[in-house]
Motif scaffolding. Structure first.
Motif, PDB file in Angstrom:
ATOM      1  N   UNK A 289       0.844  -1.251   0.001  1.00 41.77           N
ATOM      2  CA  UNK A 289       0.040   0.157  -0.071  1.00 41.77           C
ATOM      3  C   UNK A 289       0.690   1.365  -0.035  1.00 41.77           C
ATOM      4  N   UNK A 290       2.079   1.062   0.856  1.00 44.34           N
ATOM      5  CA  UNK A 290       2.666   2.386   0.864  1.00 44.34           C
ATOM      6  C   UNK A 290       3.454   2.747  -0.240  1.00 44.34           C
ATOM      7  N   UNK A 291       3.806   1.675  -1.008  1.00 42.01           N
ATOM      8  CA  UNK A 291       4.770   1.915  -2.351  1.00 42.01           C
ATOM      9  C   UNK A 291       3.776   2.294  -3.360  1.00 42.01           C
ATOM     10  N   UNK A 292       2.612   1.765  -3.301  1.00 40.05           N
ATOM     11  CA  UNK A 292       1.694   2.201  -4.402  1.00 40.05           C
ATOM     12  C   UNK A 292       1.186   3.789  -4.166  1.00 40.05           C
ATOM     13  N   UNK A 293       1.087   4.099  -2.865  1.00 37.17           N
ATOM     14  CA  UNK A 293       0.836   5.343  -2.555  1.00 37.17           C
ATOM     15  C   UNK A 293       1.746   6.421  -2.913  1.00 37.17           C
ATOM     16  N   UNK A 294       3.047   5.723  -2.616  1.00 34.96           N
ATOM     17  CA  UNK A 294       4.310   6.620  -3.241  1.00 34.96           C
ATOM     18  C   UNK A 294       4.280   7.051  -4.471  1.00 34.96           C
ATOM     19  N   UNK A 295       4.050   5.867  -5.255  1.00 27.64           N
ATOM     20  CA  UNK A 295       4.078   5.985  -6.718  1.00 27.64           C
ATOM     21  C   UNK A 295       2.777   7.058  -7.241  1.00 27.64           C
ATOM     22  N   UNK A 296       1.807   7.100  -6.730  1.00 33.67           N
ATOM     23  CA  UNK A 296       0.808   8.250  -6.938  1.00 33.67           C
ATOM     24  C   UNK A 296       1.246   9.475  -6.452  1.00 33.67           C
ATOM     25  N   UNK A 297       1.827   9.506  -5.366  1.00 33.62           N
ATOM     26  CA  UNK A 297       2.130  10.830  -4.998  1.00 33.62           C
ATOM     27  C   UNK A 297       3.471  11.564  -5.834  1.00 33.62           C
ATOM     28  N   UNK A 298       4.216  10.645  -6.417  1.00 30.84           N
ATOM     29  CA  UNK A 298       5.300  11.250  -7.078  1.00 30.84           C
ATOM     30  C   UNK A 298       4.778  11.836  -8.310  1.00 30.84           C
ATOM     31  N   UNK A 299       3.790  11.134  -8.776  1.00 34.79           N
ATOM     32  CA  UNK A 299       3.108  11.348 -10.152  1.00 34.79           C
ATOM     33  C   UNK A 299       2.346  12.736 -10.085  1.00 34.79           C
ATOM     34  N   UNK A 300       1.648  12.889  -9.030  1.00 26.33           N
ATOM     35  CA  UNK A 300       0.836  13.853  -8.605  1.00 26.33           C
ATOM     36  C   UNK A 300       1.865  15.220  -8.316  1.00 26.33           C
ATOM     37  N   UNK A 301       3.057  14.721  -7.918  1.00 21.51           N
ATOM     38  CA  UNK A 301       4.119  15.779  -7.661  1.00 21.51           C
ATOM     39  C   UNK A 301       4.476  16.447  -9.019  1.00 21.51           C
ATOM     40  N   UNK A 302       4.415  15.432 -10.234  1.00 17.35           N
ATOM     41  CA  UNK A 302       4.877  16.306 -11.433  1.00 17.35           C
ATOM     42  C   UNK A 302       3.834  16.816 -12.145  1.00 17.35           C
ATOM     43  N   UNK A 303       2.441  16.337 -11.868  1.00 18.92           N
ATOM     44  CA  UNK A 303       1.363  17.022 -12.310  1.00 18.92           C
ATOM     45  C   UNK A 303       0.968  18.558 -11.933  1.00 18.92           C
ATOM     46  N   UNK A 304       1.449  18.873 -10.581  1.00 22.73           N
ATOM     47  CA  UNK A 304       0.718  19.943  -9.913  1.00 22.73           C
ATOM     48  C   UNK A 304       2.121  20.771  -9.372  1.00 22.73           C
ATOM     49  N   UNK A 305       2.103  21.867 -10.046  1.00 24.06           N
ATOM     50  CA  UNK A 305       3.352  22.741  -9.407  1.00 24.06           C
ATOM     51  C   UNK A 305       2.686  24.047  -8.996  1.00 24.06           C
ATOM     52  N   UNK A 306       2.867  24.458  -8.088  1.00 27.69           N
ATOM     53  CA  UNK A 306       2.287  26.047  -7.619  1.00 27.69           C
ATOM     54  C   UNK A 306       2.874  26.275  -6.345  1.00 27.69           C
ATOM     55  N   UNK A 307       2.960  27.402  -5.966  1.00 23.56           N
ATOM     56  CA  UNK A 307       3.492  27.976  -4.653  1.00 23.56           C
ATOM     57  C   UNK A 307       2.559  27.616  -3.605  1.00 23.56           C
ATOM     58  N   UNK A 308       3.308  26.962  -2.545  1.00 20.23           N
ATOM     59  CA  UNK A 308       2.715  26.745  -1.312  1.00 20.23           C
ATOM     60  C   UNK A 308       2.514  27.735  -0.189  1.00 20.23           C
ATOM     61  N   UNK A 309       1.669  27.715   0.789  1.00 18.84           N
ATOM     62  CA  UNK A 309       1.588  28.813   1.538  1.00 18.84           C
ATOM     63  C   UNK A 309       2.870  28.635   2.343  1.00 18.84           C
ATOM     64  N   UNK A 310       3.594  29.809   2.594  1.00 20.92           N
ATOM     65  CA  UNK A 310       4.911  29.532   3.491  1.00 20.92           C
ATOM     66  C   UNK A 310       4.918  29.206   4.838  1.00 20.92           C
TER      67      UNK A 310
END
Length: 492
Positions: A289-310
Protein backbone atom coordinates in the motif's frame (compact mmCIF):
# COMPACT_ATOMS: atom_id res chain seq x y z
CA UNK A 1 -17.77 48.72 8.04
CA UNK A 2 -14.96 49.29 5.58
CA UNK A 3 -12.82 46.41 4.31
CA UNK A 4 -9.71 47.64 2.49
CA UNK A 5 -7.15 45.34 0.88
CA UNK A 6 -3.71 46.77 1.62
CA UNK A 7 -1.56 43.89 0.35
CA UNK A 8 -2.02 41.27 -2.37
CA UNK A 9 1.40 39.81 -3.10
CA UNK A 10 1.54 36.19 -4.24
CA UNK A 11 -0.44 34.27 -1.63
CA UNK A 12 -0.05 36.98 1.02
CA UNK A 13 -3.00 39.18 1.87
CA UNK A 14 -3.47 42.05 4.30
CA UNK A 15 -6.87 43.53 5.01
CA UNK A 16 -7.63 46.68 6.99
CA UNK A 17 -11.02 46.69 8.69
CA UNK A 18 -12.62 49.91 9.98
CA UNK A 19 -15.86 49.99 11.94
CA UNK A 20 -16.97 53.60 12.61
CA UNK A 21 -17.37 54.70 16.22
CA UNK A 22 -21.04 55.57 15.60
CA UNK A 23 -21.72 51.98 14.46
CA UNK A 24 -19.99 50.61 17.54
CA UNK A 25 -21.99 52.99 19.74
CA UNK A 26 -25.23 51.86 18.10
CA UNK A 27 -24.36 48.22 18.77
CA UNK A 28 -23.49 49.09 22.35
CA UNK A 29 -26.80 50.94 22.83
CA UNK A 30 -28.75 47.95 21.49
CA UNK A 31 -26.93 45.69 23.94
CA UNK A 32 -27.52 48.21 26.78
CA UNK A 33 -31.23 48.31 26.02
CA UNK A 34 -31.37 44.57 26.52
CA UNK A 35 -29.31 44.77 29.70
CA UNK A 36 -31.42 47.64 31.08
CA UNK A 37 -34.47 45.43 31.52
CA UNK A 38 -32.50 42.67 33.26
CA UNK A 39 -30.00 44.42 35.48
CA UNK A 40 -30.76 44.93 39.17
CA UNK A 41 -29.27 47.98 40.86
CA UNK A 42 -29.97 49.10 44.40
CA UNK A 43 -32.29 52.13 44.47
CA UNK A 44 -33.97 51.31 41.16
CA UNK A 45 -36.92 49.13 40.34
CA UNK A 46 -36.34 46.38 37.75
CA UNK A 47 -36.57 47.86 34.25
CA UNK A 48 -36.50 51.46 35.53
CA UNK A 49 -32.74 52.00 35.62
CA UNK A 50 -31.88 55.06 33.46
CA UNK A 51 -29.99 54.17 30.30
CA UNK A 52 -27.33 56.75 31.12
CA UNK A 53 -26.67 55.06 34.44
CA UNK A 54 -26.50 51.59 32.86
CA UNK A 55 -24.13 52.97 30.23
CA UNK A 56 -21.92 54.52 32.88
CA UNK A 57 -21.71 51.26 34.80
CA UNK A 58 -21.58 48.71 31.98
CA UNK A 59 -20.81 50.61 28.78
CA UNK A 60 -17.10 49.87 28.54
CA UNK A 61 -17.42 46.21 29.50
CA UNK A 62 -20.17 45.73 26.91
CA UNK A 63 -18.04 47.50 24.30
CA UNK A 64 -15.13 45.21 25.18
CA UNK A 65 -17.40 42.21 24.62
CA UNK A 66 -18.44 43.62 21.24
CA UNK A 67 -14.81 44.16 20.21
CA UNK A 68 -13.93 40.57 21.19
CA UNK A 69 -16.92 39.20 19.27
CA UNK A 70 -15.98 41.19 16.16
CA UNK A 71 -12.36 40.07 16.33
CA UNK A 72 -13.52 36.47 16.76
CA UNK A 73 -16.23 36.36 14.08
CA UNK A 74 -15.45 38.97 11.41
CA UNK A 75 -12.25 37.46 9.93
CA UNK A 76 -13.98 34.25 8.79
CA UNK A 77 -16.95 36.24 7.48
CA UNK A 78 -14.66 38.59 5.53
CA UNK A 79 -12.72 35.68 3.99
CA UNK A 80 -15.97 33.96 3.05
CA UNK A 81 -17.24 37.13 1.34
CA UNK A 82 -13.94 37.38 -0.56
CA UNK A 83 -14.12 33.71 -1.57
CA UNK A 84 -10.77 32.99 0.08
CA UNK A 85 -9.46 30.28 2.38
CA UNK A 86 -6.71 31.14 4.83
CA UNK A 87 -3.90 28.59 5.08
CA UNK A 88 -3.55 29.28 8.80
CA UNK A 89 -5.37 31.30 11.44
CA UNK A 90 -5.21 34.94 10.26
CA UNK A 91 -2.96 37.21 12.32
CA UNK A 92 -4.96 40.07 13.82
CA UNK A 93 -3.28 43.32 14.79
CA UNK A 94 -4.99 46.24 16.53
CA UNK A 95 -3.82 49.15 18.60
CA UNK A 96 -1.93 48.48 21.81
CA UNK A 97 -1.97 52.14 22.85
CA UNK A 98 -4.00 52.43 26.06
CA UNK A 99 -5.35 55.88 25.24
CA UNK A 100 -6.54 54.81 21.80
CA UNK A 101 -8.08 51.65 23.26
CA UNK A 102 -9.88 53.77 25.86
CA UNK A 103 -11.38 55.95 23.11
CA UNK A 104 -12.59 52.87 21.23
CA UNK A 105 -14.26 51.48 24.37
CA UNK A 106 -15.88 54.89 24.92
CA UNK A 107 -17.15 54.97 21.31
CA UNK A 108 -15.03 58.07 20.64
CA UNK A 109 -12.81 56.44 18.00
CA UNK A 110 -13.29 53.99 15.15
CA UNK A 111 -12.42 50.34 15.74
CA UNK A 112 -9.58 49.45 13.39
CA UNK A 113 -7.69 46.18 12.99
CA UNK A 114 -5.61 44.43 10.35
CA UNK A 115 -5.86 40.86 9.08
CA UNK A 116 -2.71 39.26 7.70
CA UNK A 117 -2.89 35.79 6.14
CA UNK A 118 -1.89 33.56 3.27
CA UNK A 119 -4.55 32.18 1.00
CA UNK A 120 -4.76 28.60 -0.15
CA UNK A 121 -4.15 28.78 -3.90
CA UNK A 122 -6.87 27.82 -6.31
CA UNK A 123 -6.15 24.33 -7.63
CA UNK A 124 -7.48 23.23 -10.99
CA UNK A 125 -7.77 19.46 -10.84
CA UNK A 126 -6.15 17.54 -13.68
CA UNK A 127 -6.95 14.18 -15.23
CA UNK A 128 -5.29 11.20 -13.56
CA UNK A 129 -5.77 8.96 -16.60
CA UNK A 130 -2.03 9.04 -17.28
CA UNK A 131 -1.03 7.85 -13.81
CA UNK A 132 0.24 4.28 -13.83
CA UNK A 133 1.29 2.32 -10.75
CA UNK A 134 2.67 -1.14 -10.11
CA UNK A 135 1.24 -3.04 -7.16
CA UNK A 136 3.76 -5.56 -5.85
CA UNK A 137 2.14 -8.71 -4.49
CA UNK A 138 3.82 -11.45 -2.43
CA UNK A 139 2.43 -14.98 -2.32
CA UNK A 140 2.68 -16.22 1.25
CA UNK A 141 4.16 -19.72 1.26
CA UNK A 142 3.42 -22.58 3.65
CA UNK A 143 7.09 -22.56 4.73
CA UNK A 144 6.87 -18.90 5.72
CA UNK A 145 3.72 -19.55 7.72
CA UNK A 146 5.38 -22.45 9.55
CA UNK A 147 8.49 -20.36 10.19
CA UNK A 148 6.39 -17.60 11.72
CA UNK A 149 4.47 -20.11 13.85
CA UNK A 150 7.76 -21.46 15.17
CA UNK A 151 8.80 -17.95 16.18
CA UNK A 152 5.47 -17.42 17.92
CA UNK A 153 5.83 -20.83 19.59
CA UNK A 154 9.07 -19.75 21.26
CA UNK A 155 6.99 -18.28 24.05
CA UNK A 156 5.48 -21.73 24.70
CA UNK A 157 8.64 -23.71 23.99
CA UNK A 158 9.87 -26.15 26.63
CA UNK A 159 13.53 -26.86 27.43
CA UNK A 160 15.16 -30.10 28.61
CA UNK A 161 18.25 -30.13 30.84
CA UNK A 162 21.36 -31.35 29.05
CA UNK A 163 24.80 -32.39 30.37
CA UNK A 164 26.82 -31.14 27.44
CA UNK A 165 28.08 -27.74 26.45
CA UNK A 166 25.79 -24.82 25.64
CA UNK A 167 25.16 -24.24 21.93
CA UNK A 168 23.25 -21.65 19.95
CA UNK A 169 19.54 -21.90 20.80
CA UNK A 170 20.15 -23.46 24.24
CA UNK A 171 18.86 -21.85 27.42
CA UNK A 172 21.48 -21.00 30.01
CA UNK A 173 20.54 -20.44 33.65
CA UNK A 174 23.24 -18.43 35.41
CA UNK A 175 24.29 -15.94 38.06
CA UNK A 176 26.22 -12.93 36.82
CA UNK A 177 27.87 -9.81 38.22
CA UNK A 178 28.83 -6.92 35.93
CA UNK A 179 31.73 -4.58 36.64
CA UNK A 180 33.20 -1.47 35.04
CA UNK A 181 36.79 -0.64 36.00
CA UNK A 182 36.55 -3.42 38.60
CA UNK A 183 33.54 -1.88 40.33
CA UNK A 184 30.05 -3.45 40.27
CA UNK A 185 27.40 -1.22 38.72
CA UNK A 186 23.68 -0.89 39.38
CA UNK A 187 21.53 -3.30 37.38
CA UNK A 188 24.48 -5.49 36.49
CA UNK A 189 23.72 -8.33 38.87
CA UNK A 190 21.23 -11.18 38.68
CA UNK A 191 20.74 -14.71 40.00
CA UNK A 192 19.12 -17.64 38.22
CA UNK A 193 18.84 -15.51 35.10
CA UNK A 194 17.63 -17.42 32.04
CA UNK A 195 18.98 -16.51 28.62
CA UNK A 196 18.44 -18.25 25.29
CA UNK A 197 21.64 -17.99 23.27
CA UNK A 198 20.87 -16.23 20.00
CA UNK A 199 17.84 -14.36 21.31
CA UNK A 200 19.84 -11.09 21.23
CA UNK A 201 18.37 -10.00 24.54
CA UNK A 202 21.73 -8.99 25.99
CA UNK A 203 24.26 -6.50 24.65
CA UNK A 204 26.29 -7.58 21.59
CA UNK A 205 29.07 -10.04 22.37
CA UNK A 206 27.57 -11.34 25.62
CA UNK A 207 25.61 -14.35 24.41
CA UNK A 208 28.30 -15.63 22.04
CA UNK A 209 30.71 -16.07 24.95
CA UNK A 210 28.31 -18.47 26.66
CA UNK A 211 28.68 -21.02 23.85
CA UNK A 212 30.70 -24.00 25.03
CA UNK A 213 29.99 -23.56 28.74
CA UNK A 214 28.32 -26.27 30.80
CA UNK A 215 26.64 -26.48 34.22
CA UNK A 216 29.11 -25.63 37.00
CA UNK A 217 31.46 -23.62 34.79
CA UNK A 218 32.65 -20.19 35.86
CA UNK A 219 33.92 -17.60 33.42
CA UNK A 220 34.70 -13.90 33.18
CA UNK A 221 33.55 -12.42 29.89
CA UNK A 222 34.37 -8.98 28.52
CA UNK A 223 31.98 -6.86 26.46
CA UNK A 224 31.63 -3.21 25.43
CA UNK A 225 28.37 -1.35 25.91
CA UNK A 226 27.09 0.33 22.71
CA UNK A 227 27.76 4.06 22.47
CA UNK A 228 23.99 4.70 22.23
CA UNK A 229 23.21 2.61 25.35
CA UNK A 230 20.41 4.31 27.36
CA UNK A 231 22.41 4.39 30.64
CA UNK A 232 24.90 7.23 30.08
CA UNK A 233 27.27 5.90 32.77
CA UNK A 234 27.67 2.66 30.79
CA UNK A 235 27.47 3.86 27.18
CA UNK A 236 30.65 2.98 25.29
CA UNK A 237 32.29 1.48 28.39
CA UNK A 238 34.12 -1.85 28.52
CA UNK A 239 32.69 -4.17 31.18
CA UNK A 240 33.38 -7.60 32.62
CA UNK A 241 30.81 -10.10 33.83
CA UNK A 242 31.54 -12.87 36.33
CA UNK A 243 29.45 -15.80 35.10
CA UNK A 244 28.44 -18.93 37.03
CA UNK A 245 26.50 -21.40 34.90
CA UNK A 246 23.86 -23.32 36.87
CA UNK A 247 22.05 -25.19 34.10
CA UNK A 248 22.13 -25.69 30.35
CA UNK A 249 18.94 -26.82 28.64
CA UNK A 250 18.21 -27.55 25.01
CA UNK A 251 14.93 -26.61 23.31
CA UNK A 252 12.40 -29.32 22.73
CA UNK A 253 11.52 -29.78 19.09
CA UNK A 254 8.54 -27.73 18.04
CA UNK A 255 5.83 -29.68 16.25
CA UNK A 256 3.21 -27.64 14.46
CA UNK A 257 0.06 -29.49 15.41
CA UNK A 258 -3.22 -29.08 17.26
CA UNK A 259 -1.45 -29.42 20.61
CA UNK A 260 0.75 -26.42 19.85
CA UNK A 261 -2.26 -24.48 18.60
CA UNK A 262 -4.07 -25.18 21.88
CA UNK A 263 -1.07 -23.95 23.87
CA UNK A 264 -1.22 -20.72 21.88
CA UNK A 265 -4.93 -20.33 22.59
CA UNK A 266 -6.29 -21.45 19.20
CA UNK A 267 -8.63 -24.40 18.66
CA UNK A 268 -6.74 -26.08 15.81
CA UNK A 269 -3.55 -25.94 13.77
CA UNK A 270 -5.54 -25.00 10.66
CA UNK A 271 -7.06 -22.03 12.47
CA UNK A 272 -3.60 -21.04 13.71
CA UNK A 273 -2.22 -21.14 10.17
CA UNK A 274 -5.17 -19.10 8.94
CA UNK A 275 -4.51 -16.43 11.57
CA UNK A 276 -0.77 -16.31 10.87
CA UNK A 277 -1.35 -16.16 7.11
CA UNK A 278 -3.68 -13.20 7.65
CA UNK A 279 -1.10 -11.41 9.79
CA UNK A 280 1.67 -11.90 7.23
CA UNK A 281 -0.57 -10.84 4.34
CA UNK A 282 -1.58 -7.75 6.33
CA UNK A 283 2.07 -6.83 6.92
CA UNK A 284 2.94 -7.25 3.26
CA UNK A 285 -0.25 -5.48 2.27
CA UNK A 286 0.76 -2.44 4.32
CA UNK A 287 4.12 -2.28 2.56
CA UNK A 288 2.48 -2.73 -0.84
CA UNK A 289 0.00 0.00 0.00
CA UNK A 290 2.72 2.48 0.95
CA UNK A 291 4.72 1.75 -2.20
CA UNK A 292 1.63 2.26 -4.37
CA UNK A 293 0.80 5.44 -2.48
CA UNK A 294 4.31 6.75 -3.03
CA UNK A 295 4.04 6.11 -6.77
CA UNK A 296 0.77 8.06 -6.89
CA UNK A 297 2.25 10.93 -4.89
CA UNK A 298 5.33 11.06 -7.11
CA UNK A 299 3.19 11.38 -10.22
CA UNK A 300 0.88 13.94 -8.63
CA UNK A 301 4.02 15.86 -7.72
CA UNK A 302 4.88 16.04 -11.42
CA UNK A 303 1.34 17.08 -12.36
CA UNK A 304 0.95 19.94 -9.89
CA UNK A 305 3.43 22.78 -9.53
CA UNK A 306 2.30 25.87 -7.62
CA UNK A 307 3.37 28.09 -4.76
CA UNK A 308 2.53 26.71 -1.32
CA UNK A 309 1.65 28.87 1.71
CA UNK A 310 4.97 29.61 3.44
CA UNK A 311 3.56 29.26 6.95
CA UNK A 312 2.32 25.74 6.25
CA UNK A 313 5.70 24.86 4.76
CA UNK A 314 7.46 26.36 7.80
CA UNK A 315 5.35 24.27 10.17
CA UNK A 316 5.90 21.06 8.18
CA UNK A 317 9.63 21.72 7.95
CA UNK A 318 9.87 22.24 11.72
CA UNK A 319 8.18 18.87 12.30
CA UNK A 320 10.59 17.09 9.95
CA UNK A 321 13.64 18.96 11.25
CA UNK A 322 12.76 18.16 14.84
CA UNK A 323 12.58 14.43 13.94
CA UNK A 324 15.91 14.58 12.11
CA UNK A 325 17.68 16.18 15.06
CA UNK A 326 16.05 13.77 17.50
CA UNK A 327 17.27 10.81 15.43
CA UNK A 328 20.79 12.22 15.21
CA UNK A 329 20.90 12.90 18.96
CA UNK A 330 19.69 9.41 19.81
CA UNK A 331 22.29 7.82 17.54
CA UNK A 332 25.07 10.13 18.73
CA UNK A 333 25.77 11.20 15.15
CA UNK A 334 26.24 14.55 13.43
CA UNK A 335 25.46 15.78 9.93
CA UNK A 336 29.13 15.25 9.08
CA UNK A 337 28.79 11.58 10.06
CA UNK A 338 25.99 11.36 7.49
CA UNK A 339 28.15 12.88 4.72
CA UNK A 340 26.23 16.16 4.60
CA UNK A 341 26.09 19.57 6.27
CA UNK A 342 23.37 21.20 8.32
CA UNK A 343 22.86 23.78 5.56
CA UNK A 344 22.50 21.13 2.85
CA UNK A 345 20.17 19.06 5.05
CA UNK A 346 18.00 22.10 5.75
CA UNK A 347 17.65 22.75 2.03
CA UNK A 348 16.86 19.08 1.46
CA UNK A 349 14.12 18.88 4.05
CA UNK A 350 12.73 22.28 3.23
CA UNK A 351 12.07 20.96 -0.28
CA UNK A 352 10.49 17.85 1.23
CA UNK A 353 8.24 20.01 3.44
CA UNK A 354 7.16 22.08 0.45
CA UNK A 355 6.32 18.92 -1.49
CA UNK A 356 4.37 17.51 1.44
CA UNK A 357 2.27 20.67 1.82
CA UNK A 358 1.62 20.97 -1.92
CA UNK A 359 0.52 17.34 -2.22
CA UNK A 360 -1.60 17.71 0.91
CA UNK A 361 -3.46 20.62 -0.69
CA UNK A 362 -3.93 18.62 -3.91
CA UNK A 363 -5.31 15.59 -2.04
CA UNK A 364 -7.55 17.87 -0.01
CA UNK A 365 -8.97 19.44 -3.18
CA UNK A 366 -9.51 16.02 -4.80
CA UNK A 367 -11.27 14.75 -1.68
CA UNK A 368 -13.42 17.86 -1.31
CA UNK A 369 -14.52 17.78 -4.95
CA UNK A 370 -15.34 14.06 -4.57
CA UNK A 371 -17.39 14.69 -1.44
CA UNK A 372 -15.16 12.47 0.71
CA UNK A 373 -15.93 12.72 4.42
CA UNK A 374 -14.54 11.21 7.59
CA UNK A 375 -17.26 9.70 9.75
CA UNK A 376 -17.53 9.98 13.50
CA UNK A 377 -17.13 6.19 13.73
CA UNK A 378 -13.81 6.41 11.85
CA UNK A 379 -12.63 9.17 14.17
CA UNK A 380 -13.54 7.08 17.21
CA UNK A 381 -11.63 4.07 15.84
CA UNK A 382 -8.58 6.25 15.26
CA UNK A 383 -8.79 7.65 18.77
CA UNK A 384 -9.12 4.13 20.21
CA UNK A 385 -5.99 3.11 18.29
CA UNK A 386 -4.17 6.03 19.91
CA UNK A 387 -5.31 4.93 23.36
CA UNK A 388 -4.08 1.38 22.74
CA UNK A 389 -0.59 2.68 21.98
CA UNK A 390 -0.28 4.31 25.40
CA UNK A 391 -1.80 2.06 28.07
CA UNK A 392 -2.22 3.81 31.39
CA UNK A 393 -2.34 7.25 29.79
CA UNK A 394 -5.86 7.05 28.40
CA UNK A 395 -7.21 9.98 30.45
CA UNK A 396 -4.38 12.32 29.46
CA UNK A 397 -4.82 11.46 25.78
CA UNK A 398 -8.58 11.96 25.91
CA UNK A 399 -8.12 15.30 27.67
CA UNK A 400 -5.61 16.34 25.03
CA UNK A 401 -7.98 15.66 22.14
CA UNK A 402 -10.92 17.27 23.95
CA UNK A 403 -9.12 20.42 25.06
CA UNK A 404 -6.50 21.08 22.36
CA UNK A 405 -7.66 23.14 19.36
CA UNK A 406 -6.85 21.34 16.13
CA UNK A 407 -6.00 18.05 17.84
CA UNK A 408 -8.95 16.29 16.26
CA UNK A 409 -7.63 17.34 12.85
CA UNK A 410 -4.53 15.22 13.47
CA UNK A 411 -6.85 12.19 13.67
CA UNK A 412 -8.95 13.21 10.70
CA UNK A 413 -6.18 14.14 8.25
CA UNK A 414 -4.60 10.68 7.76
CA UNK A 415 -8.01 9.00 7.47
CA UNK A 416 -9.12 11.56 4.87
CA UNK A 417 -5.86 11.15 2.94
CA UNK A 418 -6.14 7.36 2.79
CA UNK A 419 -9.72 7.63 1.54
CA UNK A 420 -8.56 9.96 -1.22
CA UNK A 421 -5.84 7.45 -2.17
CA UNK A 422 -8.53 4.75 -2.26
CA UNK A 423 -10.53 6.89 -4.68
CA UNK A 424 -7.51 7.49 -6.90
CA UNK A 425 -6.78 3.75 -7.02
CA UNK A 426 -10.14 3.27 -8.71
CA UNK A 427 -9.21 5.82 -11.39
CA UNK A 428 -5.53 5.25 -12.17
CA UNK A 429 -4.00 2.33 -14.07
CA UNK A 430 -2.89 -0.40 -11.64
CA UNK A 431 -0.77 -3.38 -12.70
CA UNK A 432 -0.19 -6.24 -10.27
CA UNK A 433 3.30 -7.72 -10.17
CA UNK A 434 4.28 -10.89 -8.31
CA UNK A 435 7.48 -10.32 -6.32
CA UNK A 436 9.46 -12.08 -3.62
CA UNK A 437 9.39 -11.04 0.01
CA UNK A 438 12.93 -9.69 -0.37
CA UNK A 439 11.97 -7.57 -3.38
CA UNK A 440 8.94 -6.13 -1.61
CA UNK A 441 10.86 -5.23 1.53
CA UNK A 442 13.92 -3.92 -0.32
CA UNK A 443 14.94 -0.52 1.03
CA UNK A 444 13.76 2.09 -1.47
CA UNK A 445 14.59 5.06 0.76
CA UNK A 446 16.77 6.52 -2.00
CA UNK A 447 13.83 6.64 -4.40
CA UNK A 448 10.48 8.34 -4.57
CA UNK A 449 10.10 11.39 -2.38
CA UNK A 450 13.74 12.54 -2.32
CA UNK A 451 13.84 16.13 -3.61
CA UNK A 452 17.65 16.18 -3.70
CA UNK A 453 19.28 12.81 -3.15
CA UNK A 454 22.92 13.84 -2.96
CA UNK A 455 22.38 16.10 0.05
CA UNK A 456 20.37 13.57 2.06
CA UNK A 457 21.78 12.03 5.22
CA UNK A 458 22.64 8.38 4.64
CA UNK A 459 21.21 5.20 6.07
CA UNK A 460 17.98 5.54 8.04
CA UNK A 461 17.90 9.24 8.99
CA UNK A 462 16.56 10.48 5.68
CA UNK A 463 14.19 7.57 5.31
CA UNK A 464 12.66 8.13 8.75
CA UNK A 465 11.96 11.80 8.09
CA UNK A 466 10.58 11.04 4.67
CA UNK A 467 8.33 8.28 5.91
CA UNK A 468 7.16 10.46 8.79
CA UNK A 469 6.35 13.26 6.40
CA UNK A 470 4.44 11.04 4.01
CA UNK A 471 2.88 8.81 6.69
CA UNK A 472 4.67 5.83 5.19
CA UNK A 473 6.58 2.88 6.60
CA UNK A 474 9.28 1.01 4.72
CA UNK A 475 8.57 -2.41 6.27
CA UNK A 476 6.64 -4.12 9.07
CA UNK A 477 8.26 -3.27 12.40
CA UNK A 478 8.51 -5.48 15.46
CA UNK A 479 7.98 -4.09 18.92
CA UNK A 480 11.13 -3.62 20.92
CA UNK A 481 11.26 -5.66 24.11
CA UNK A 482 11.70 -3.73 27.37
CA UNK A 483 15.27 -3.66 28.65
CA UNK A 484 15.02 -5.44 31.99
CA UNK A 485 18.68 -5.61 32.95
CA UNK A 486 21.69 -3.44 32.34
CA UNK A 487 23.22 -6.29 30.38
CA UNK A 488 20.20 -6.68 28.17
CA UNK A 489 18.82 -5.73 24.83
CA UNK A 490 20.64 -3.39 22.50
CA UNK A 491 20.36 -5.72 19.59
CA UNK A 492 16.93 -4.28 18.92
Amino acid sequence: MQVIETLAEGLKREIKVIIPAKDMEQRMNERLADVKDKVRINGFRPGKVPTSHVKKMYGKSIMAELVNEIIRDKPSAILSERGEKSATQPEIVMTEDEKEAEKILSAQADLEFTLSYEIIPAIELKSVDGIKVTREVVEVSEDEINEQIEKIAESARTFETKKGKAADGDRVTMDYLGKVDGEAFDGGKDEDAELVIGSNRFIPGFEEQLVGLKAGDEKVITVTFPTEYPAANLAGKEATFDITVKEVASPAKTEINDELATKLGVESVEKLKEIVRGQIESQYGNVTRQKVKRQILDQLDELYKFESPSKLVDAEFENIWRQINTDLAQSGKTFADEDTTEEAAREEYRALAERRVRLGLVLSEIGEKAGIEVTEEEMQRSLFAQLQQFPGQEKQILDFFRNTPGAAASLRAPIFEEKVIDKLLTEVSVTDKAVSKEELLADDAEEGDKPAKKAAPKKKTAAKAEDAAEGEEAAPKKKAAPKKKAAEGDAE
